[in-house]
Design an enzyme around this catalytic site. Structure first.
Site, short mmCIF file in Angstrom:
data_model
loop_
_atom_site.label_atom_id
_atom_site.label_comp_id
_atom_site.label_asym_id
_atom_site.label_seq_id
_atom_site.Cartn_x
_atom_site.Cartn_y
_atom_site.Cartn_z
N ASN A 34 12.04 61.10 26.37
CA ASN A 34 11.81 60.33 25.15
C ASN A 34 11.33 58.92 25.45
O ASN A 34 10.61 58.33 24.64
CB ASN A 34 13.08 60.33 24.28
CG ASN A 34 13.24 61.66 23.56
OD1 ASN A 34 12.34 62.52 23.62
ND2 ASN A 34 14.35 61.85 22.88
N ARG B 180 29.03 59.41 8.28
CA ARG B 180 29.88 60.50 8.80
C ARG B 180 31.36 60.11 8.71
O ARG B 180 32.20 60.91 8.26
CB ARG B 180 29.49 60.81 10.26
CG ARG B 180 28.17 61.53 10.35
CD ARG B 180 27.72 61.79 11.77
NE ARG B 180 26.54 62.66 11.75
CZ ARG B 180 25.61 62.69 12.68
NH1 ARG B 180 25.69 61.92 13.75
NH2 ARG B 180 24.57 63.51 12.58
N HIS C 3 25.15 54.41 19.80
CA HIS C 3 25.11 55.69 19.10
C HIS C 3 25.48 56.79 20.09
O HIS C 3 24.63 57.37 20.74
CB HIS C 3 23.69 55.90 18.55
CG HIS C 3 23.56 57.11 17.68
ND1 HIS C 3 24.43 57.41 16.67
CD2 HIS C 3 22.61 58.08 17.65
CE1 HIS C 3 24.03 58.52 16.08
NE2 HIS C 3 22.94 58.94 16.65
N1 APR Z 1 3.60 61.43 18.90
C1 APR Z 1 3.92 61.94 17.68
N2 APR Z 1 4.83 62.92 17.52
C2 APR Z 1 5.42 63.41 18.62
C3 APR Z 1 5.15 62.92 19.92
C4 APR Z 1 4.20 61.89 20.03
N3 APR Z 1 3.87 61.37 21.22
N4 APR Z 1 5.92 63.61 20.79
C5 APR Z 1 6.65 64.48 20.09
N5 APR Z 1 6.35 64.36 18.78
C6 APR Z 1 6.88 65.11 17.64
C7 APR Z 1 7.04 66.59 17.92
O1 APR Z 1 5.80 67.27 17.87
C8 APR Z 1 8.00 67.02 16.81
O2 APR Z 1 7.30 67.48 15.66
O3 APR Z 1 8.20 64.69 17.32
C9 APR Z 1 8.76 65.72 16.49
C10 APR Z 1 10.26 65.81 16.74
O4 APR Z 1 10.78 66.69 15.82
P1 APR Z 1 12.01 67.67 16.11
O5 APR Z 1 11.79 68.37 17.40
O6 APR Z 1 12.25 68.47 14.88
O7 APR Z 1 13.23 66.66 16.35
P2 APR Z 1 14.10 65.92 15.23
O8 APR Z 1 15.29 66.73 14.91
O9 APR Z 1 13.22 65.46 14.14
O10 APR Z 1 14.62 64.66 16.06
C11 APR Z 1 13.72 63.64 16.47
O11 APR Z 1 15.35 61.92 16.31
O12 APR Z 1 17.60 62.07 15.82
C12 APR Z 1 16.66 61.94 16.83
O13 APR Z 1 17.72 63.01 18.73
C13 APR Z 1 16.71 63.13 17.77
O14 APR Z 1 15.31 62.20 19.47
C14 APR Z 1 15.34 63.09 18.37
C15 APR Z 1 14.48 62.56 17.22
#
Ligand code: APR
Length: 312
Positions: A95, A151, A175
Site C-alpha cells: 500500500n 464502533r 488505527h
Molecule cells: N490507483 C487507483 N486505484 C487503485 C490503485 C491505484 N494505484 N491500486 C489499487 N486500486 C484500487 C483497486 O483496483 C480496488 O478497486 O483500489 C481498490 C481497493 O478496493 P477493495 O479491494 O475493495 O478494498 P477496500 O475494502 O475498498 O479497502 C481499501 O481502505 O479500509 C482500507 O484496509 C482497507 O487499505 C484498504 C483500503
C-alpha cells in the site's frame, strides 16, 4: 455552488463513500480506479439510482487521475484490504507504493484539495501522503477515529439495549490494536457509561472495539469492512465542505500536543473548510496518556519503515 469530491479507489470502501456522498447530496463525485470499467460501471449504477432518490448530485467514473481536477476534497482508498489472519501492518509495503503513486497524482491534479486518507495501515499511509503531496498538515488527515468511535458507540448501545444515537464517546490513538477507547469520556444521554456498565463488561467492549475491524474481516473472509467506513468518510467530507466544524477523532500531525511530537496519530480535532482547524488537548489520566504514547510510538516505528521505503 456545487462541491466536487474525488475518490481514488472504486472498491468497496470508495464506492460506499461515493454512494453516501451522492445520496446525501453533499457533492458531485468522481470515482477513479486502475481497473478499466470498474469506476465507470459503479458510477453509472449510482447515477441510475438518482431518479428514485430524487436527487441531482452527479457521480462519474474514470481511469484517468486527471478527472480529480478541481476537487475540493480527495478521498484516498486505493490499496489492498486485509484478508483473515492479516494485520493492517502486513499491507505496509504494497500500500505504500500505491499511496505514493496516487499522492503524486493528487499533488499534480488537485493541489488545493484537502486529502482524507483511508488506506491501511492508516497512520503510516497518512504520513506517506503528507510527504509526497507536500501539503500542509491541516490538509492531509486520516479517517480512523470516526470509524473506531462509531464502533465503540455501537457496542455500548448494544450492551445497554439503547438507541445508538444516545451514546457519545471518543477513541484516540493509532488505527489498530493499540487504539485508545477513552471509556471515562463515554456517555449515554449525558450519563457516564462507567455508571451504567460494570467494569468487566466495559473492558470487553474496549477489546471488541480494538478488534472491531478484525472481527468483520474474519466473518467476510474475502475483504474488510466498508459500510461504516463509507459513512465515517462521509461524515468527514460533510464537515469539511459544509464547514460544520465537527469535533471528531482523526489522524493528524502532532507537534508537541499530548507530549507527542512529529507523529501522525488519532486525536480529537475540529474539522472545517480549512481541514484540521484545531487539535484539542483533552485532560487524560496517566494511564490514558501512557496508552496514547504507546500507540504513538508504534506509529513512529511504522513511519521509520516508511522513511526507509522512501530511501531515507
Ligand atoms: N490507483 C487507483 N486505484 C487503485 C490503485 C491505484 N494505484 N491500486 C489499487 N486500486 C484500487 C483497486 O483496483 C480496488 O478497486 O483500489 C481498490 C481497493 O478496493 P477493495 O479491494 O475493495 O478494498 P477496500 O475494502 O475498498 O479497502 C481499501 O481502505 O479500509 C482500507 O484496509 C482497507 O487499505 C484498504 C483500503
Amino acid at each position: 455552488m456545487r462541491f466536487k469530491v474525488g475518490i481514488i479507489g472504486a472498491g468497496n470502501v470508495g464506492a460506499e463513500a461515493a454512494s453516501e456522498i451522492q445520496t446525501r447530496q453533499i457533492a458531485d463525485v468522481v470515482l477513479v480506479d486502475i481497473i478499466e470499467g470498474l469506476p465507470q460501471g459503479k458510477a453509472l449504477d449510482m447515477t441510475q439510482a438518482s431518479p428514485i432518490y430524487g436527487i441531482s448530485s452527479r457521480v462519474t467514473g474514470s481511469n484517468n487521475y486527471q478527472a480529480i481536477e478541481g476537487a475540493d476534497v480527495v478521498v484516498l482508498t486505493a490499496g489492498l484490504a486485509r484478508k483473515p489472519g492479516m494485520s493492517r501492518e502486513d499491507l505496509l509495503i504494497t500500500n505504500f507504493n500505491i499511496v505514493k503513486g496516487v499522492s503524486e497524482k493528487i499533488r499534480e491534479f488537485a493541489p488545493q484539495s484537502i486529502v482524507i486518507v483511508v488506506t491501511n495501515p492508516l497512520d503510516a499511509m497518512v504520513y506517506t501522503a503528507y510527504r509526497v503531496t507536500g501539503f500542509p498538515p491541516a490538509r492531509v488527515v486520516g479517517m480512523a477515529g470516526a470509524l473506531d468511535t462509531a464502533r465503540f458507540r455501537a457496542f455500548i448501545a448494544m450492551e445497554l439495549g439503547v438507541s445508538f444515537d444516545c451514546v457519545q464517546a471518543i477513541v484516540l490513538g493509532s488505527h489498530g490494536d493499540l487504539m485508545v477507547p477513552v471509556v471515562r469520556y463515554a456517555a449515554v444521554s449525558g450519563i457516564p457509561a462507567t455508571e451504567l456498565i460494570p467494569r468487566d463488561r466495559l473492558d470487553a467492549i474496549i477489546n471488541r472495539t480494538r478488534q472491531g475491524g478484525g472481527e468483520i474481516v474474519a466473518l467476510l473472509k474475502t475483504g474488510s469492512a466498508y459500510y461504516a467506513p463509507g459513512v465515517a468518510i462521509t461524515e468527514m467530507v460533510e464537515s469539511i465542505l459544509w464547514d460544520e466544524k465537527r469535533l471528531l477523532s482523526a489522524c493528524t500531525f502532532l507537534n508537541g500536543q499530548y507530549g507527542i511530537k512529529d507523529v501522525f496519530v488519532g486525536v480529537p480535532i475540529i474539522l472545517g473548510k480549512e481541514g484540521v482547524e484545531k487539535i484539542l488537548e483533552l485532560p487524560l489520566s496517566p494511564d490514558e496518556l501512557t496508552a496514547l504514547s504507546t500507540s504513538a510510538q508504534h506509529v513512529r516505528d511504522l513511519m521509520k519503515q516508511v522513511d526507509t521505503l522512501f530511501g531515507g
